[in-house]
Design a protein around this motif. Structure first.
Motif, PDB file in Angstrom:
ATOM      1  N   TRP A 179       0.131  11.554  21.837  1.00  0.00           N
ATOM      2  CA  TRP A 179       0.435  12.994  21.960  1.00  0.00           C
ATOM      3  C   TRP A 179      -0.750  13.734  22.573  1.00  0.00           C
ATOM      4  O   TRP A 179      -0.569  14.633  23.414  1.00  0.00           O
ATOM      5  N   ALA A 180      -1.964  13.371  22.174  1.00  0.00           N
ATOM      6  CA  ALA A 180      -3.162  13.994  22.754  1.00  0.00           C
ATOM      7  C   ALA A 180      -3.259  13.666  24.240  1.00  0.00           C
ATOM      8  O   ALA A 180      -3.606  14.531  25.065  1.00  0.00           O
ATOM      9  N   ASP A 181      -2.936  12.420  24.595  1.00  0.00           N
ATOM     10  CA  ASP A 181      -2.931  12.032  26.011  1.00  0.00           C
ATOM     11  C   ASP A 181      -1.899  12.841  26.799  1.00  0.00           C
ATOM     12  O   ASP A 181      -2.160  13.269  27.923  1.00  0.00           O
ATOM     13  N   LEU A 182      -0.725  13.054  26.204  1.00  0.00           N
ATOM     14  CA  LEU A 182       0.311  13.849  26.869  1.00  0.00           C
ATOM     15  C   LEU A 182      -0.179  15.270  27.127  1.00  0.00           C
ATOM     16  O   LEU A 182      -0.011  15.808  28.228  1.00  0.00           O
ATOM     17  N   ALA A 183      -0.786  15.882  26.117  1.00  0.00           N
ATOM     18  CA  ALA A 183      -1.309  17.249  26.279  1.00  0.00           C
ATOM     19  C   ALA A 183      -2.376  17.280  27.371  1.00  0.00           C
ATOM     20  O   ALA A 183      -2.385  18.177  28.226  1.00  0.00           O
ATOM     21  N   ASP A 184      -3.265  16.311  27.349  1.00  0.00           N
ATOM     22  CA  ASP A 184      -4.329  16.240  28.338  1.00  0.00           C
ATOM     23  C   ASP A 184      -3.753  16.083  29.747  1.00  0.00           C
ATOM     24  O   ASP A 184      -4.172  16.766  30.689  1.00  0.00           O
ATOM     25  N   LEU A 185      -2.779  15.212  29.889  1.00  0.00           N
ATOM     26  CA  LEU A 185      -2.152  15.009  31.200  1.00  0.00           C
ATOM     27  C   LEU A 185      -1.451  16.272  31.693  1.00  0.00           C
ATOM     28  O   LEU A 185      -1.516  16.599  32.882  1.00  0.00           O
ATOM     29  N   ALA A 186      -0.784  16.991  30.787  1.00  0.00           N
ATOM     30  CA  ALA A 186      -0.117  18.232  31.189  1.00  0.00           C
ATOM     31  C   ALA A 186      -1.134  19.229  31.739  1.00  0.00           C
ATOM     32  O   ALA A 186      -0.885  19.886  32.761  1.00  0.00           O
ATOM     33  N   LEU A 187      -2.288  19.343  31.079  1.00  0.00           N
ATOM     34  CA  LEU A 187      -3.325  20.258  31.551  1.00  0.00           C
ATOM     35  C   LEU A 187      -3.895  19.812  32.898  1.00  0.00           C
ATOM     36  O   LEU A 187      -4.124  20.634  33.798  1.00  0.00           O
ATOM     37  N   ILE A 188      -4.109  18.511  33.055  1.00  0.00           N
ATOM     38  CA  ILE A 188      -4.646  17.984  34.315  1.00  0.00           C
ATOM     39  C   ILE A 188      -3.660  18.213  35.451  1.00  0.00           C
ATOM     40  O   ILE A 188      -4.035  18.661  36.541  1.00  0.00           O
ATOM     41  N   ILE A 189      -2.384  17.912  35.211  1.00  0.00           N
ATOM     42  CA  ILE A 189      -1.367  18.089  36.246  1.00  0.00           C
ATOM     43  C   ILE A 189      -1.278  19.560  36.656  1.00  0.00           C
ATOM     44  O   ILE A 189      -1.229  19.885  37.852  1.00  0.00           O
ATOM     45  N   SER A 190      -1.284  20.451  35.679  1.00  0.00           N
ATOM     46  CA  SER A 190      -1.243  21.883  35.970  1.00  0.00           C
ATOM     47  C   SER A 190      -2.427  22.293  36.844  1.00  0.00           C
ATOM     48  O   SER A 190      -2.267  23.011  37.839  1.00  0.00           O
ATOM     49  N   ARG A 191      -3.599  21.823  36.482  1.00  0.00           N
ATOM     50  CA  ARG A 191      -4.808  22.169  37.245  1.00  0.00           C
ATOM     51  C   ARG A 191      -4.750  21.600  38.658  1.00  0.00           C
ATOM     52  O   ARG A 191      -5.140  22.249  39.621  1.00  0.00           O
ATOM     53  N   GLU A 192      -4.256  20.384  38.794  1.00  0.00           N
ATOM     54  CA  GLU A 192      -4.160  19.766  40.119  1.00  0.00           C
ATOM     55  C   GLU A 192      -3.201  20.535  41.021  1.00  0.00           C
ATOM     56  O   GLU A 192      -3.474  20.712  42.205  1.00  0.00           O
ATOM     57  N   LEU A 193      -2.093  21.003  40.457  1.00  0.00           N
ATOM     58  CA  LEU A 193      -1.158  21.803  41.251  1.00  0.00           C
ATOM     59  C   LEU A 193      -1.815  23.103  41.701  1.00  0.00           C
ATOM     60  O   LEU A 193      -1.654  23.524  42.850  1.00  0.00           O
TER      61      LEU A 193
END
Length: 170
Positions: A23-37
């Protein structure tokens, strides 16, 4: 005689379950993807860039327009002072318009302009292209991912605290 120091103990760590780590990895990935966009911007020169707050407001208005600023603030979790600045920015970009509230002449309502509607569609197209290309156009688990992320979003927004945390993320 010289005394050797005892080895330093690291602070006691709580063991996390594999599910909690995921779940922590999912949250982290969501933040990274948002930032990359946000970082990559848009290929189409017609696209008007949106901040995260502007995107949240446009998303809300396109689902439920027109709306009073208090409704927008409650729906997006933005503080009224931040919302005012966000609305000013969207208005300067020609993406929203304010009009007198038809039921109460003292207040205002906010709605997207035609340019705001077309810009949001264009921005979503850019996001779709970037995400699809990054995933190698593999949509095998796309429906399941959308279902999970929608459930998470709905759960987070429905349990949003009445006021923003005093400890914002870094």
């Amino acid at each position: 005689m010289t005394k050797t120091p005892s080895p330093r103990r690291s602070p006691r760590r709580t063991r996390r379950s594999a599910a909690e780590e995921s779940w922590a990895d999912l949250a982290d990935l969501a933040l990274i993807i948002s930032r990359e966009l946000q970082y990559r911007g848009y290929a189409d020169p017609q696209a008007v860039g949106l901040t995260q707050s502007e995107g949240m407001v446009m998303r809300y208005l396109l689902q439920d327009d027109p709306a009073a600023p208090s409704q927008i603030a409650a729906a997006t979790g933005l503080q009224r002072t931040n919302l005012s600045a966000t609305l000013r920015g969207l208005e300067q970009k020609g993406l929203i318009q304010r009009q007198a509230n038809p039921t109460d002449g003292r207040g205002v309502t906010v709605s997207p302009t035609d340019r705001g509607r077309s810009n949001y569609a264009l921005v979503r197209h850019e996001w779709a292209t970037a995400i699809s290309e990054a995933a190698g156009r593999d949509d095998t688990h796309l429906a399941a991912a959308l279902n999970l992320l929608t459930t998470v979003k709905d759960g987070l927004t429905s349990t949003r605290p009445p006021t923003q945390s005093g400890h914002p993320p870094a």
